[in-house]
Write a protein that holds these residues in place. Structure first.
Motif, PDB file in Angstrom:
ATOM      1  N   ALA A  87       0.829  -1.209   0.000  1.00 58.32           N
ATOM      2  CA  ALA A  87       0.000   0.000   0.000  1.00 58.32           C
ATOM      3  C   ALA A  87       0.861   1.255   0.000  1.00 58.32           C
ATOM      4  CB  ALA A  87      -0.933  -0.004   1.211  1.00 58.32           C
ATOM      5  N   LEU A  88       1.944   1.255   0.776  1.00 53.62           N
ATOM      6  CA  LEU A  88       2.817   2.427   0.861  1.00 53.62           C
ATOM      7  C   LEU A  88       3.548   2.711  -0.450  1.00 53.62           C
ATOM      8  CD1 LEU A  88       4.311   1.905   4.439  1.00 53.62           C
ATOM      9  CD2 LEU A  88       2.781   3.745   3.715  1.00 53.62           C
ATOM     10  N   VAL A  89       3.607   1.717  -1.335  1.00 56.49           N
ATOM     11  CA  VAL A  89       4.207   1.948  -2.651  1.00 56.49           C
ATOM     12  C   VAL A  89       3.432   3.031  -3.405  1.00 56.49           C
ATOM     13  CG1 VAL A  89       4.640   0.890  -4.910  1.00 56.49           C
ATOM     14  CG2 VAL A  89       5.237  -0.336  -2.825  1.00 56.49           C
ATOM     15  N   GLY A  90       2.149   3.216  -3.070  1.00 55.46           N
ATOM     16  CA  GLY A  90       1.346   4.250  -3.716  1.00 55.46           C
ATOM     17  C   GLY A  90       1.930   5.639  -3.572  1.00 55.46           C
ATOM     18  N   LEU A  91       2.756   5.858  -2.554  1.00 47.32           N
ATOM     19  CA  LEU A  91       3.400   7.158  -2.368  1.00 47.32           C
ATOM     20  C   LEU A  91       4.394   7.484  -3.479  1.00 47.32           C
ATOM     21  CD1 LEU A  91       4.069   7.096   1.483  1.00 47.32           C
ATOM     22  CD2 LEU A  91       2.439   8.556   0.273  1.00 47.32           C
ATOM     23  N   ARG A  92       4.747   6.498  -4.268  1.00 46.52           N
ATOM     24  CA  ARG A  92       5.673   6.732  -5.376  1.00 46.52           C
ATOM     25  C   ARG A  92       4.966   7.298  -6.605  1.00 46.52           C
ATOM     26  NH1 ARG A  92      10.601   3.714  -4.706  1.00 46.52           N
ATOM     27  NH2 ARG A  92      10.513   2.321  -2.908  1.00 46.52           N
ATOM     28  N   LEU A  93       3.634   7.260  -6.624  1.00 43.17           N
ATOM     29  CA  LEU A  93       2.862   7.633  -7.805  1.00 43.17           C
ATOM     30  C   LEU A  93       2.121   8.943  -7.615  1.00 43.17           C
ATOM     31  CD1 LEU A  93       1.210   4.310  -9.035  1.00 43.17           C
ATOM     32  CD2 LEU A  93       2.775   5.750 -10.340  1.00 43.17           C
ATOM     33  N   THR A  94       1.802   9.603  -8.728  1.00 41.98           N
ATOM     34  CA  THR A  94       0.898  10.748  -8.735  1.00 41.98           C
ATOM     35  C   THR A  94      -0.209  10.474  -9.740  1.00 41.98           C
ATOM     36  OG1 THR A  94       2.121  11.897 -10.475  1.00 41.98           O
ATOM     37  CG2 THR A  94       2.783  12.333  -8.193  1.00 41.98           C
ATOM     38  N   LEU A  95      -1.324  11.206  -9.646  1.00 37.73           N
ATOM     39  CA  LEU A  95      -2.450  10.980 -10.552  1.00 37.73           C
ATOM     40  C   LEU A  95      -2.073  11.255 -12.003  1.00 37.73           C
ATOM     41  CD1 LEU A  95      -5.495  12.385  -8.566  1.00 37.73           C
ATOM     42  CD2 LEU A  95      -4.694  10.030  -8.753  1.00 37.73           C
ATOM     43  N   HIS A  96      -1.224  12.239 -12.218  1.00 36.41           N
ATOM     44  CA  HIS A  96      -0.777  12.508 -13.587  1.00 36.41           C
ATOM     45  C   HIS A  96      -0.022  11.299 -14.142  1.00 36.41           C
ATOM     46  CE1 HIS A  96       0.818  14.553 -17.100  1.00 36.41           C
ATOM     47  NE2 HIS A  96       2.050  14.200 -16.725  1.00 36.41           N
ATOM     48  N   GLY A  97       0.825  10.741 -13.305  1.00 37.26           N
ATOM     49  CA  GLY A  97       1.564   9.561 -13.731  1.00 37.26           C
ATOM     50  C   GLY A  97       0.658   8.380 -14.001  1.00 37.26           C
ATOM     51  N   LEU A  98      -0.422   8.247 -13.201  1.00 37.01           N
ATOM     52  CA  LEU A  98      -1.363   7.146 -13.398  1.00 37.01           C
ATOM     53  C   LEU A  98      -2.068   7.258 -14.741  1.00 37.01           C
ATOM     54  CD1 LEU A  98      -3.051   6.833  -9.878  1.00 37.01           C
ATOM     55  CD2 LEU A  98      -1.313   5.366 -10.875  1.00 37.01           C
ATOM     56  N   THR A  99      -2.458   8.468 -15.135  1.00 39.15           N
ATOM     57  CA  THR A  99      -3.157   8.655 -16.406  1.00 39.15           C
ATOM     58  C   THR A  99      -2.275   8.258 -17.579  1.00 39.15           C
ATOM     59  OG1 THR A  99      -4.413  10.491 -15.450  1.00 39.15           O
ATOM     60  CG2 THR A  99      -4.351  10.329 -17.853  1.00 39.15           C
ATOM     61  N   THR A 100      -1.060   8.748 -17.575  1.00 38.58           N
ATOM     62  CA  THR A 100      -0.132   8.421 -18.655  1.00 38.58           C
ATOM     63  C   THR A 100       0.189   6.935 -18.679  1.00 38.58           C
ATOM     64  OG1 THR A 100       0.867  10.614 -18.427  1.00 38.58           O
ATOM     65  CG2 THR A 100       2.134   8.956 -19.631  1.00 38.58           C
ATOM     66  N   LEU A 101       0.423   6.377 -17.501  1.00 43.11           N
ATOM     67  CA  LEU A 101       0.766   4.961 -17.400  1.00 43.11           C
ATOM     68  C   LEU A 101      -0.390   4.068 -17.831  1.00 43.11           C
ATOM     69  CD1 LEU A 101       2.653   2.706 -16.545  1.00 43.11           C
ATOM     70  CD2 LEU A 101       1.915   3.055 -14.186  1.00 43.11           C
ATOM     71  N   GLY A 102      -1.629   4.456 -17.472  1.00 40.33           N
ATOM     72  CA  GLY A 102      -2.779   3.647 -17.839  1.00 40.33           C
ATOM     73  C   GLY A 102      -2.910   3.458 -19.327  1.00 40.33           C
ATOM     74  N   LEU A 103      -2.652   4.499 -20.097  1.00 41.41           N
ATOM     75  CA  LEU A 103      -2.752   4.414 -21.549  1.00 41.41           C
ATOM     76  C   LEU A 103      -1.745   3.427 -22.126  1.00 41.41           C
ATOM     77  CD1 LEU A 103      -3.210   8.197 -22.422  1.00 41.41           C
ATOM     78  CD2 LEU A 103      -4.965   6.414 -22.373  1.00 41.41           C
ATOM     79  N   LEU A 104      -0.595   3.319 -21.481  1.00 40.55           N
ATOM     80  CA  LEU A 104       0.428   2.377 -21.937  1.00 40.55           C
ATOM     81  C   LEU A 104       0.159   0.956 -21.452  1.00 40.55           C
ATOM     82  CD1 LEU A 104       3.637   4.523 -21.278  1.00 40.55           C
ATOM     83  CD2 LEU A 104       2.503   4.146 -23.467  1.00 40.55           C
ATOM     84  N   ALA A 105      -0.332   0.826 -20.227  1.00 40.27           N
ATOM     85  CA  ALA A 105      -0.442  -0.495 -19.607  1.00 40.27           C
ATOM     86  C   ALA A 105      -1.693  -1.259 -20.017  1.00 40.27           C
ATOM     87  CB  ALA A 105      -0.412  -0.349 -18.089  1.00 40.27           C
ATOM     88  N   ILE A 106      -2.805  -0.568 -20.251  1.00 37.12           N
ATOM     89  CA  ILE A 106      -4.076  -1.261 -20.513  1.00 37.12           C
ATOM     90  C   ILE A 106      -3.995  -2.215 -21.703  1.00 37.12           C
ATOM     91  CG2 ILE A 106      -6.458  -0.907 -21.303  1.00 37.12           C
ATOM     92  CD1 ILE A 106      -6.615   1.457 -19.391  1.00 37.12           C
TER      93      ILE A 106
END
Length: 367
Positions: A87-106
């Motif tokens: 759960a604490l690994v979530g501190l490594r991420l930001t919402l902007h990073g999640l959006t960009t990453l989602g497009l690549l990972a999905i």
């Protein structure tokens, strides 16, 4: 070792296993530090503490043995402390990073899930494996390891021995992937930590195994973004369980023409998305908000310090948790599995890894 009254009953039962896992984690950290001190120039003597912790845990379990009095503490670490670390690994991420990453990972996630389902069906029929066991191998490999097997088992009406066999395959081949794939990712993706994270997040079975592999990669090759990337990619896989369980339930109900109530076999969001992954997302949100609010304030240093403490705690919990994971892997059980189901599970896992490598490379080239 712990007299009555010194610790509550529950903690007295767990203490021996916790101390053993902690001792192995400290030994692993010392071994990694010692090897690093021996390193000269570009000599690859360094091994990550997580990798060392897994190896030490497996060696202890299969060479020394683990008594019944140790198991409770080991289970507490894998079921609680390790999940807090994830759960604490979530501190490594930001919402902007999640959006960009989602497009690549999905696209990679979808491709790997379809590969696992198709390969399990074809290989299972070829090896004459019962349909419920084929389904458990498929979702255990494609979605979220042990969580998926347990969630899908009632939907496909699997026998207890089929569920146990699928769980053993998930632990065995997921653990092998956790130890091998970080080096494969580095060989193929070099310094591209995000690509490595997507590959590890789609090709390894269980969440703890994914985080362990990504932390090995991060420590070994200096790519801290890999851990958060792999964790978020694995989160996307977990969400697919919300669709797969109802579909499998419907297919098996129609095939057997039973009148069971379908709602008994449907996974709810809590099953598909365990609480530690929800906290993973919430901490990513907190990191995003905190970075925006405190960046130019007098509390900026305090905020960065709090994040640093959280990330250090995460790494400590994960090293200890991986030692406990190693203590849970019994090679004796492997000899009792027969060969058909493990062979099918291995081939499915390799098929998913190959597809993941291809799609990750393709998506990376387009980005």
């Amino acid at each position: 070792m712990f007299p009555a009254g010194v610790l509550p009953v529950g903690w007295r039962l767990r203490a021996h296993g916790i101390l053993l896992a902690l001792a192995l984690a400290l030994a692993a950290s010392f071994a990694a530090h010692y090897l690093g001190a021996l390193r000269s120039g570009d000599s690859p003597l360094f091994l990550s503490p997580v990798f060392c912790a897994i190896i030490l845990g497996m060696a202890w379990r299969n060479c020394v043995g683990v008594s019944a009095g140790v198991n409770e503490g080991v289970q507490w670490i894998t079921q609680t402390l390790l999940r807090v670390g994830i759960a604490l690994v979530g501190l490594r991420l930001t919402l902007h990073g999640l959006t960009t990453l989602g497009l690549l990972a999905i696209p990679v996630v979808v491709g790997c899930i379809l590969t696992a389902l198709g390969a399990s069906y074809l290989l299972g029929r070829w090896l004459n494996i019962a349909s419920p066991l084929r389904s458990l191998i498929a979702v255990g490999t494609a979605v979220c390891g042990c969580t998926a097997v347990v969630a899908v088992s009632p939907a496909v009406r699997a026998k207890p021995e089929e569920t146990g066999l699928a769980l053993t395959c998930v632990v065995l081949f997921g653990s092998l992937g956790m130890l091998v794939y970080p080096w494969l990712a580095h060989t193929l993706f070099s310094a591209e930590g995000q690509a490595a994270g997507i590959f590890l997040g789609t090709s390894i079975h269980d969440t703890s195994q994914v985080i362990g592999a990504s932390l090995i990669y991060s420590q070994q090759f200096g790519a801290p973004e890999t851990v958060a990337t792999a964790g978020f990619t694995k989160l996307l896989r977990n969400l697919s369980l919300l669709v797969l369980v109802p579909v499998l339930c419907t297919l098996y109900r129609e095939r057997t023409e039973r009148a069971d109530k379908p709602k008994k076999h449907f996974a709810n969001w809590r099953t598909a998305l365990p609480s530690f992954l929800i906290w993973f997302m919430l901490l990513a949100v907190a990191r995003t908000v905190g970075d925006a609010v405190f960046v130019d304030s007098s509390l900026a240093d305090a905020w960065r310090g709090a994040v640093s403490v959280g990330l250090s705690a995460s790494e400590l919990f994960l090293v200890c948790g991986m030692a406990a994971v190693g203590l849970s892997v019994s090679l004796k059980h492997v000899q009792q599995l027969g060969w058909r189901a493990p062979l099918a599970a291995l081939l499915v896992a390799l098929s998913v890894a190959v597809v993941s490598l291809g799609l990750t490379a393709g998506v990376g080239a387009l980005s």
